[in-house]
Write a protein that holds these residues in place. Structure first.
Motif, PDB file in Angstrom:
ATOM      1  N   ASP A  74      -1.338  12.141   2.947  1.00  0.00           N
ATOM      2  CA  ASP A  74      -1.396  13.509   3.406  1.00  0.00           C
ATOM      3  C   ASP A  74       0.151  14.145   3.433  1.00  0.00           C
ATOM      4  OD1 ASP A  74      -3.065  15.937   4.410  1.00  0.00           O
ATOM      5  OD2 ASP A  74      -1.604  15.372   6.107  1.00  0.00           O
ATOM      6  N   LEU A  75       0.907  13.244   4.182  1.00  0.00           N
ATOM      7  CA  LEU A  75       2.328  13.282   4.431  1.00  0.00           C
ATOM      8  C   LEU A  75       2.961  13.867   2.935  1.00  0.00           C
ATOM      9  CD1 LEU A  75       4.500  13.963   6.238  1.00  0.00           C
ATOM     10  CD2 LEU A  75       5.288  11.566   5.847  1.00  0.00           C
ATOM     11  N   TYR A  76       2.519  13.019   1.967  1.00  0.00           N
ATOM     12  CA  TYR A  76       3.043  13.257   0.437  1.00  0.00           C
ATOM     13  C   TYR A  76       2.632  14.652  -0.127  1.00  0.00           C
ATOM     14  CZ  TYR A  76       5.050  11.545  -4.029  1.00  0.00           C
ATOM     15  OH  TYR A  76       5.764  11.407  -4.994  1.00  0.00           O
ATOM     16  N   ARG A  77       1.390  14.731   0.171  1.00  0.00           N
ATOM     17  CA  ARG A  77       0.757  16.009  -0.048  1.00  0.00           C
ATOM     18  C   ARG A  77       1.596  17.274   0.657  1.00  0.00           C
ATOM     19  NH1 ARG A  77      -1.787  19.704   2.315  1.00  0.00           N
ATOM     20  NH2 ARG A  77      -2.326  18.522   4.170  1.00  0.00           N
ATOM     21  N   GLN A  78       1.810  17.066   1.619  1.00  0.00           N
ATOM     22  CA  GLN A  78       2.610  18.157   2.394  1.00  0.00           C
ATOM     23  C   GLN A  78       3.890  18.559   1.684  1.00  0.00           C
ATOM     24  OE1 GLN A  78       2.346  18.054   6.781  1.00  0.00           O
ATOM     25  NE2 GLN A  78       0.994  16.360   6.591  1.00  0.00           N
ATOM     26  N   VAL A  79       4.554  17.538   1.347  1.00  0.00           N
ATOM     27  CA  VAL A  79       5.929  17.480   0.736  1.00  0.00           C
ATOM     28  C   VAL A  79       5.962  18.152  -0.650  1.00  0.00           C
ATOM     29  CG1 VAL A  79       7.654  16.134  -0.206  1.00  0.00           C
ATOM     30  CG2 VAL A  79       6.951  15.564   2.133  1.00  0.00           C
ATOM     31  N   ARG A  80       4.894  17.584  -1.492  1.00  0.00           N
ATOM     32  CA  ARG A  80       4.629  18.226  -2.697  1.00  0.00           C
ATOM     33  C   ARG A  80       4.479  19.916  -2.607  1.00  0.00           C
ATOM     34  NH1 ARG A  80       1.763  13.360  -3.459  1.00  0.00           N
ATOM     35  NH2 ARG A  80      -0.038  14.620  -3.706  1.00  0.00           N
ATOM     36  N   GLU A  81       3.460  20.214  -1.840  1.00  0.00           N
ATOM     37  CA  GLU A  81       3.188  21.640  -1.553  1.00  0.00           C
ATOM     38  C   GLU A  81       4.461  22.481  -1.315  1.00  0.00           C
ATOM     39  OE1 GLU A  81      -0.044  21.827   1.281  1.00  0.00           O
ATOM     40  OE2 GLU A  81      -1.573  20.979  -0.372  1.00  0.00           O
ATOM     41  N   GLN A  85      12.617  17.685  -5.653  1.00  0.00           N
ATOM     42  CA  GLN A  85      12.837  17.453  -4.468  1.00  0.00           C
ATOM     43  C   GLN A  85      11.675  16.271  -3.831  1.00  0.00           C
ATOM     44  OE1 GLN A  85      12.277  21.254  -2.792  1.00  0.00           O
ATOM     45  NE2 GLN A  85      14.614  21.929  -3.407  1.00  0.00           N
ATOM     46  N   ALA A  86      10.520  16.517  -4.210  1.00  0.00           N
ATOM     47  CA  ALA A  86       9.573  15.690  -3.820  1.00  0.00           C
ATOM     48  C   ALA A  86       9.965  14.105  -4.611  1.00  0.00           C
ATOM     49  CB  ALA A  86       8.316  16.130  -4.241  1.00  0.00           C
ATOM     50  N   ALA A  87      10.254  14.370  -5.600  1.00  0.00           N
ATOM     51  CA  ALA A  87      10.807  12.935  -6.201  1.00  0.00           C
ATOM     52  C   ALA A  87      11.719  12.240  -5.496  1.00  0.00           C
ATOM     53  CB  ALA A  87      11.112  12.952  -7.590  1.00  0.00           C
ATOM     54  N   ARG A  88      12.701  12.827  -5.121  1.00  0.00           N
ATOM     55  CA  ARG A  88      13.974  12.405  -4.228  1.00  0.00           C
ATOM     56  C   ARG A  88      13.277  11.969  -2.712  1.00  0.00           C
ATOM     57  NH1 ARG A  88      16.508  15.961  -7.013  1.00  0.00           N
ATOM     58  NH2 ARG A  88      16.303  17.786  -6.022  1.00  0.00           N
ATOM     59  N   TRP A  89      12.348  12.560  -2.279  1.00  0.00           N
ATOM     60  CA  TRP A  89      11.769  12.129  -1.118  1.00  0.00           C
ATOM     61  C   TRP A  89      10.938  10.916  -1.095  1.00  0.00           C
ATOM     62  CZ3 TRP A  89       6.810  11.339   0.339  1.00  0.00           C
ATOM     63  CH2 TRP A  89       6.431  11.131   1.851  1.00  0.00           C
ATOM     64  N   GLU A 114       0.694  -1.077  -0.056  1.00  0.00           N
ATOM     65  CA  GLU A 114       0.105  -0.069   0.104  1.00  0.00           C
ATOM     66  C   GLU A 114       0.718   1.308  -0.287  1.00  0.00           C
ATOM     67  OE1 GLU A 114      -3.886   1.909   2.256  1.00  0.00           O
ATOM     68  OE2 GLU A 114      -2.052   0.970   3.645  1.00  0.00           O
ATOM     69  N   SER A 115       1.828   1.113   0.974  1.00  0.00           N
ATOM     70  CA  SER A 115       2.907   2.346   0.829  1.00  0.00           C
ATOM     71  C   SER A 115       3.547   2.690  -0.514  1.00  0.00           C
ATOM     72  CB  SER A 115       3.860   2.078   1.960  1.00  0.00           C
ATOM     73  OG  SER A 115       3.307   1.985   3.127  1.00  0.00           O
ATOM     74  N   ILE A 116       4.004   1.520  -0.913  1.00  0.00           N
ATOM     75  CA  ILE A 116       4.635   1.694  -2.397  1.00  0.00           C
ATOM     76  C   ILE A 116       3.734   2.311  -3.296  1.00  0.00           C
ATOM     77  CG2 ILE A 116       5.740   0.366  -4.208  1.00  0.00           C
ATOM     78  CD1 ILE A 116       7.243   0.828  -1.834  1.00  0.00           C
ATOM     79  N   ALA A 117       2.706   1.707  -3.190  1.00  0.00           N
ATOM     80  CA  ALA A 117       1.528   2.181  -4.328  1.00  0.00           C
ATOM     81  C   ALA A 117       1.142   3.765  -4.386  1.00  0.00           C
ATOM     82  CB  ALA A 117       0.250   1.562  -4.178  1.00  0.00           C
ATOM     83  N   VAL A 118       1.017   4.068  -3.044  1.00  0.00           N
ATOM     84  CA  VAL A 118       1.014   5.593  -2.721  1.00  0.00           C
ATOM     85  C   VAL A 118       2.180   6.441  -3.157  1.00  0.00           C
ATOM     86  CG1 VAL A 118       0.842   7.350  -0.960  1.00  0.00           C
ATOM     87  CG2 VAL A 118      -0.540   5.324  -0.759  1.00  0.00           C
ATOM     88  N   LEU A 119       3.353   6.092  -2.894  1.00  0.00           N
ATOM     89  CA  LEU A 119       4.385   6.619  -3.270  1.00  0.00           C
ATOM     90  C   LEU A 119       5.047   6.760  -4.721  1.00  0.00           C
ATOM     91  CD1 LEU A 119       6.621   5.444   0.094  1.00  0.00           C
ATOM     92  CD2 LEU A 119       5.986   7.774  -0.492  1.00  0.00           C
ATOM     93  N   ARG A 120       4.678   5.702  -5.328  1.00  0.00           N
ATOM     94  CA  ARG A 120       5.106   5.382  -6.660  1.00  0.00           C
ATOM     95  C   ARG A 120       4.091   5.787  -7.655  1.00  0.00           C
ATOM     96  NH1 ARG A 120       6.319  -0.533  -7.902  1.00  0.00           N
ATOM     97  NH2 ARG A 120       4.111  -0.536  -8.132  1.00  0.00           N
TER      98      ARG A 120
END
Length: 346
Positions: free
Chosen positions: A143-150, A156-160, A122-128
């Motif tokens: 939601d954490l990924y959303r915060q990072v992208r914003e 940088q978000a891709a490296r994260w 599930e985590s890989i599906a969200v991140l990739r």
């Protein structure tokens, strides 16, 4: 190749005797970076509590108590003392999320690595792939990924996300090793620990926090990439020193000090000293390489490296005070007068 026995000295400077295993670590660990704390720590702590509650994570058994014992906002403050309040909130949210995720993975993985696969997938599906989550943990990660992208640039978000996927994969390695009957050698344990440390996903956030973005050439410079690895290893191995008592009692395997104890068949105290020597060597290499490359970097590149320094310093000061690892102060520094370790020399 010859095998010798080396007696480990437990005294401190001038021959004084250290009282506890915590004292032993403090006495012998090389920590050249002075303590620093982010002035926005209290606001970050309140934000962590609200964020975890919003996604239903503190409603799950044991999570609220675990967060109290681990103090994620304090770790964020100690590792990231100079970042602005917005970046500090993301760092604190991510640390809290990883604490919850890591504990859940350990609980599931120690019984069956296969049972861990749906959670990791599930985590890989969200991140990739950007797929919608189906669990509270997955929703929190989304939601954490959303915060990072914003806050971050697309690069940088891709490296994260890439570093975060590596962390997720590492938890499966850990689960397999934890349930395998063959004891891991120290080098294999260190490799798995590097994956599960979860430190490098924070570095793109320090790119975003810098006054200007470091250049791609700076980020990809071989020396900077090596510093990234040294920083993550030194930070997490230092935490291993203080968590060794807790993890030994819990039957955990992936810990640098416990790996030395298994491989050399020695006391925990002697194993901790051996682990400290490896950490000290790592920190000194970091110092040397940092001094060599810093004159070539832009101010933004230098700020980026300061984020790496922060994890070495911050993990030490957090680990020695956090309630989660308080057991380290209850173990004496010496078990017997002639504690020895078997060591191989070429």
């Amino acid at each position: 190749m010859s095998t010798t026995h080396e007696e480990v000295a437990f005294g401190g400077p001038d021959g004084q005797v250290t009282a506890s295993l915590k004292d032993l670590i403090d006495t012998h660990l090389h920590m050249p970076f002075p303590f620093r704390r982010n002035p926005h720590e209290r606001e970050a702590s309140a934000s962590v509590d609200m964020w975890l509650s919003t996604w239903g994570l503190t409603a799950e058994p044991g999570v609220a108590a675990m967060i109290t014992r681990t103090r994620p906002a304090q770790l964020a403050s100690f590792t990231s003392p100079a970042v602005d309040p917005g970046i500090l909130r993301i760092v604190a949210h991510q640390i809290a999320y990883q604490f919850v995720f890591d504990d859940r993975a350990e609980d599931i993985g120690r019984h069956s690595p296969a049972a861990l696969v749906p959670m990791l997938c599930e985590s890989i599906a969200v991140l990739r792939d950007g797929r919608a989550p189906s669990t509270p943990l997955g929703a929190a990660l989304t939601d954490l990924y959303r915060q990072v992208r914003e806050r971050c640039t697309p690069g940088q978000a891709a490296r994260w996300a890439s570093h975060s996927r590596e962390y997720v994969h590492g938890l499966l390695y850990e689960a397999v090793a934890q349930t395998h009957s063959v004891a891991l050698r120290t080098g294999d344990c260190a490799s798995i620990r590097s994956l599960t440390a979860g430190v490098e996903p924070f570095y793109p956030l320090y790119e975003a926090a810098a006054s200007a973005a470091p250049t791609p050439a700076e980020i990809d410079h071989p020396a900077v990439r090596r510093l990234s690895r040294l920083s993550a290893d030194a930070a997490v191995w230092t935490a291993d020193l203080f968590s060794a008592v807790k993890e030994q009692r819990a039957g955990e395997m992936i810990n640098l000090a416990l790996a030395y104890q298994r491989e050399h068949r020695c006391s925990l105290q002697a194993a901790v000293v051996l682990a400290i020597r490896q950490i000290n060597s790592t920190i000194r290499e970091f110092e040397r390489l940092h001094a060599e490359i810093e004159p070539e970097l832009s101010p933004a590149g230098a700020e980026y490296l300061e984020g790496m320094t922060g994890w070495i310093r911050g993990c030490y000061h957090w680990s020695r005070t956090v309630p989660r690892y308080a057991d380290v102060a209850s173990v004496p520094a010496v078990t017997r007068p002639h504690s020895t370790c078997s060591r191989e020399r070429t």
